[in-house]
Motif scaffolding. Structure first.
Motif, PDB file in Angstrom:
ATOM      1  N   PHE A   1     -59.510  24.968  42.799  1.00 36.23           N
ATOM      2  CA  PHE A   1     -60.403  25.683  41.391  1.00 36.23           C
ATOM      3  C   PHE A   1     -60.521  24.280  40.817  1.00 36.23           C
ATOM      4  CE2 PHE A   1     -61.138  26.466  37.157  1.00 36.23           C
ATOM      5  CZ  PHE A   1     -62.291  27.323  36.507  1.00 36.23           C
ATOM      6  N   LEU A   2     -61.088  23.919  40.296  1.00 39.31           N
ATOM      7  CA  LEU A   2     -61.894  21.984  39.359  1.00 39.31           C
ATOM      8  C   LEU A   2     -62.276  23.217  37.871  1.00 39.31           C
ATOM      9  CD1 LEU A   2     -62.483  20.024  42.078  1.00 39.31           C
ATOM     10  CD2 LEU A   2     -60.724  19.985  40.502  1.00 39.31           C
ATOM     11  N   GLY A   3     -61.235  23.033  36.769  1.00 39.49           N
ATOM     12  CA  GLY A   3     -62.164  23.369  35.960  1.00 39.49           C
ATOM     13  C   GLY A   3     -62.935  21.589  34.950  1.00 39.49           C
ATOM     14  N   GLN A   4     -63.497  22.173  34.825  1.00 42.59           N
ATOM     15  CA  GLN A   4     -64.519  20.985  33.684  1.00 42.59           C
ATOM     16  C   GLN A   4     -65.305  21.135  32.427  1.00 42.59           C
ATOM     17  OE1 GLN A   4     -67.244  18.259  36.846  1.00 42.59           O
ATOM     18  NE2 GLN A   4     -68.987  18.499  35.374  1.00 42.59           N
ATOM     19  N   ILE A   5     -64.575  19.861  31.695  1.00 40.02           N
ATOM     20  CA  ILE A   5     -65.635  20.115  30.408  1.00 40.02           C
ATOM     21  C   ILE A   5     -67.451  19.507  30.113  1.00 40.02           C
ATOM     22  CG2 ILE A   5     -65.727  18.945  28.361  1.00 40.02           C
ATOM     23  CD1 ILE A   5     -62.565  20.321  29.138  1.00 40.02           C
ATOM     24  N   ARG A   6     -67.453  20.585  30.015  1.00 37.07           N
ATOM     25  CA  ARG A   6     -69.028  21.395  29.827  1.00 37.07           C
ATOM     26  C   ARG A   6     -69.369  20.455  27.665  1.00 37.07           C
ATOM     27  NH1 ARG A   6     -67.696  25.793  30.557  1.00 37.07           N
ATOM     28  NH2 ARG A   6     -67.829  27.049  28.023  1.00 37.07           N
ATOM     29  N   ALA A   7     -70.763  19.976  28.275  1.00 38.95           N
ATOM     30  CA  ALA A   7     -71.031  19.274  26.924  1.00 38.95           C
ATOM     31  C   ALA A   7     -72.133  20.952  26.224  1.00 38.95           C
ATOM     32  CB  ALA A   7     -72.342  17.831  27.857  1.00 38.95           C
ATOM     33  N   ASP A   8     -71.402  21.730  26.487  1.00 35.81           N
ATOM     34  CA  ASP A   8     -71.855  22.361  25.304  1.00 35.81           C
ATOM     35  C   ASP A   8     -72.496  22.580  24.318  1.00 35.81           C
ATOM     36  OD1 ASP A   8     -71.370  24.751  27.541  1.00 35.81           O
ATOM     37  OD2 ASP A   8     -69.748  25.439  26.268  1.00 35.81           O
ATOM     38  N   GLU A   9     -73.603  23.039  23.958  1.00 37.77           N
ATOM     39  CA  GLU A   9     -74.282  23.040  22.445  1.00 37.77           C
ATOM     40  C   GLU A   9     -74.137  24.350  21.653  1.00 37.77           C
ATOM     41  OE1 GLU A   9     -78.617  23.109  20.153  1.00 37.77           O
ATOM     42  OE2 GLU A   9     -77.790  20.977  21.980  1.00 37.77           O
ATOM     43  N   ILE A  10     -73.439  23.396  20.099  1.00 37.52           N
ATOM     44  CA  ILE A  10     -72.862  24.997  19.755  1.00 37.52           C
ATOM     45  C   ILE A  10     -73.704  24.861  18.924  1.00 37.52           C
ATOM     46  CG2 ILE A  10     -70.824  25.898  18.675  1.00 37.52           C
ATOM     47  CD1 ILE A  10     -69.552  25.584  21.297  1.00 37.52           C
ATOM     48  N   ASP A  11     -74.276  25.289  17.601  1.00 39.42           N
ATOM     49  CA  ASP A  11     -74.836  25.684  16.438  1.00 39.42           C
ATOM     50  C   ASP A  11     -75.404  23.988  15.814  1.00 39.42           C
ATOM     51  OD1 ASP A  11     -73.782  27.792  15.620  1.00 39.42           O
ATOM     52  OD2 ASP A  11     -72.508  27.070  14.992  1.00 39.42           O
ATOM     53  N   GLY A  12     -75.806  23.783  17.430  1.00 35.58           N
ATOM     54  CA  GLY A  12     -77.083  22.543  16.941  1.00 35.58           C
ATOM     55  C   GLY A  12     -75.893  21.014  17.228  1.00 35.58           C
ATOM     56  N   LYS A  13     -74.825  21.339  17.772  1.00 33.91           N
ATOM     57  CA  LYS A  13     -73.777  20.025  17.846  1.00 33.91           C
ATOM     58  C   LYS A  13     -73.504  20.034  19.334  1.00 33.91           C
ATOM     59  CE  LYS A  13     -71.471  20.968  14.539  1.00 33.91           C
ATOM     60  NZ  LYS A  13     -70.593  20.649  13.144  1.00 33.91           N
ATOM     61  N   THR A  14     -73.252  19.233  19.843  1.00 34.09           N
ATOM     62  CA  THR A  14     -72.805  18.992  21.445  1.00 34.09           C
ATOM     63  C   THR A  14     -71.653  18.427  21.706  1.00 34.09           C
ATOM     64  OG1 THR A  14     -75.558  18.210  22.377  1.00 34.09           O
ATOM     65  CG2 THR A  14     -73.974  18.230  24.283  1.00 34.09           C
ATOM     66  N   VAL A  15     -70.374  19.183  21.848  1.00 31.64           N
ATOM     67  CA  VAL A  15     -69.397  18.875  22.869  1.00 31.64           C
ATOM     68  C   VAL A  15     -69.175  17.870  23.481  1.00 31.64           C
ATOM     69  CG1 VAL A  15     -67.648  19.461  24.059  1.00 31.64           C
ATOM     70  CG2 VAL A  15     -68.699  21.527  22.525  1.00 31.64           C
TER      71      VAL A  15
ATOM     72  N   LYS B   1     -59.268  22.277  21.654  1.00 26.93           N
ATOM     73  CA  LYS B   1     -60.156  22.033  20.147  1.00 26.93           C
ATOM     74  C   LYS B   1     -61.353  20.493  20.581  1.00 26.93           C
ATOM     75  CE  LYS B   1     -57.442  20.016  16.406  1.00 26.93           C
ATOM     76  NZ  LYS B   1     -57.563  19.259  16.213  1.00 26.93           N
ATOM     77  N   GLU B   2     -62.466  22.158  20.210  1.00 25.43           N
ATOM     78  CA  GLU B   2     -63.915  20.649  20.775  1.00 25.43           C
ATOM     79  C   GLU B   2     -64.746  19.857  19.667  1.00 25.43           C
ATOM     80  OE1 GLU B   2     -66.215  25.388  22.654  1.00 25.43           O
ATOM     81  OE2 GLU B   2     -65.732  24.662  21.066  1.00 25.43           O
ATOM     82  N   ILE B   3     -64.542  18.717  20.257  1.00 23.55           N
ATOM     83  CA  ILE B   3     -64.642  17.700  19.588  1.00 23.55           C
ATOM     84  C   ILE B   3     -66.084  17.820  19.714  1.00 23.55           C
ATOM     85  CG2 ILE B   3     -64.677  15.505  18.983  1.00 23.55           C
ATOM     86  CD1 ILE B   3     -62.151  17.481  18.741  1.00 23.55           C
ATOM     87  N   PHE B   4     -67.067  17.569  18.508  1.00 24.52           N
ATOM     88  CA  PHE B   4     -68.734  17.201  18.991  1.00 24.52           C
ATOM     89  C   PHE B   4     -69.079  15.587  18.892  1.00 24.52           C
ATOM     90  CE2 PHE B   4     -67.874  21.008  17.331  1.00 24.52           C
ATOM     91  CZ  PHE B   4     -68.806  21.988  17.873  1.00 24.52           C
ATOM     92  N   GLU B   5     -70.321  15.934  19.461  1.00 23.31           N
ATOM     93  CA  GLU B   5     -70.251  14.219  18.986  1.00 23.31           C
ATOM     94  C   GLU B   5     -70.415  13.316  17.542  1.00 23.31           C
ATOM     95  OE1 GLU B   5     -74.136  14.724  20.934  1.00 23.31           O
ATOM     96  OE2 GLU B   5     -73.189  14.479  22.761  1.00 23.31           O
ATOM     97  N   ASP B   6     -70.844  14.574  16.985  1.00 21.12           N
ATOM     98  CA  ASP B   6     -70.398  13.817  15.535  1.00 21.12           C
ATOM     99  C   ASP B   6     -69.336  13.415  14.730  1.00 21.12           C
ATOM    100  OD1 ASP B   6     -70.135  16.312  14.858  1.00 21.12           O
ATOM    101  OD2 ASP B   6     -71.569  16.741  13.133  1.00 21.12           O
ATOM    102  N   GLU B   7     -68.071  14.039  15.498  1.00 20.67           N
ATOM    103  CA  GLU B   7     -66.582  13.649  15.571  1.00 20.67           C
ATOM    104  C   GLU B   7     -66.211  14.974  14.698  1.00 20.67           C
ATOM    105  OE1 GLU B   7     -65.506   9.719  14.253  1.00 20.67           O
ATOM    106  OE2 GLU B   7     -66.757   8.914  15.593  1.00 20.67           O
TER     107      GLU B   7
END
Length: 137
Positions: free
Chosen positions: A29-43, A123-129
């Motif tokens: 099993f490999l867990g990979q970080i997704r670029a989820d979009e949450i409240d208009g911001k991307t992880v 802790k999810e870090i978004f593109e806007d930091e």
């Protein structure tokens, strides 16, 4: 393990088991970080922290429970700490046994137990930091 789990670590783990001729199956099993979009911001990354002493104890308990429950030959668990970027691997669970059903069931058991019990926090870090604590689903 600090940072992402490199593909070379995964490949080496597989290669190191080729000499063990009593193994007939591996499950990975490999867990990979997704670029989820949450409240208009991307992880863009997840930064993992842990209560490390307790996490090590729980990893040991989960591993021992898996060996008691399943007829495994080998079991390896690696989870990242620190920042891991989207697309990178943060969890690597590798089980081996004589037969595929056991390897697959043991791997699934381990992943579910890790997600439910190990005190590792993301802790999810978004593109806007900006950031927020991750909620496991």
């Amino acid at each position: 393990m600090q940072g992402a789990i490199p593909p070379e670590k995964i490949a080496t783990s597989i290669a190191n088991h080729q000499s063990k001729t009593n193994i007939g199956a591996h499950s990975i099993f490999l867990g990979q970080i997704r670029a989820d979009e949450i409240d208009g911001k991307t992880v863009s990354a997840i930064e993992y922290t842990a209560y490390e002493e307790m996490a090590e104890t729980v990893f040991h308990e989960i591993r021992e429970a898996a060996f008691s429950k399943f007829d495994m030959t080998c079991c390896h668990i690696y989870h990242s700490l620190g920042p891991v970027k989207t697309g990178e691997i943060c969890l690597f669970v590798f089980t081996s046994s004589a037969h595929r059903k056991v390897a697959i069931e043991a791997c699934n058991f381990l992943v579910e137990e890790i997600k439910a019990r190990v005190p590792i926090f993301g802790k999810e870090i978004f593109e806007d930091e900006t950031h927020q604590w991750k909620v496991n689903s």
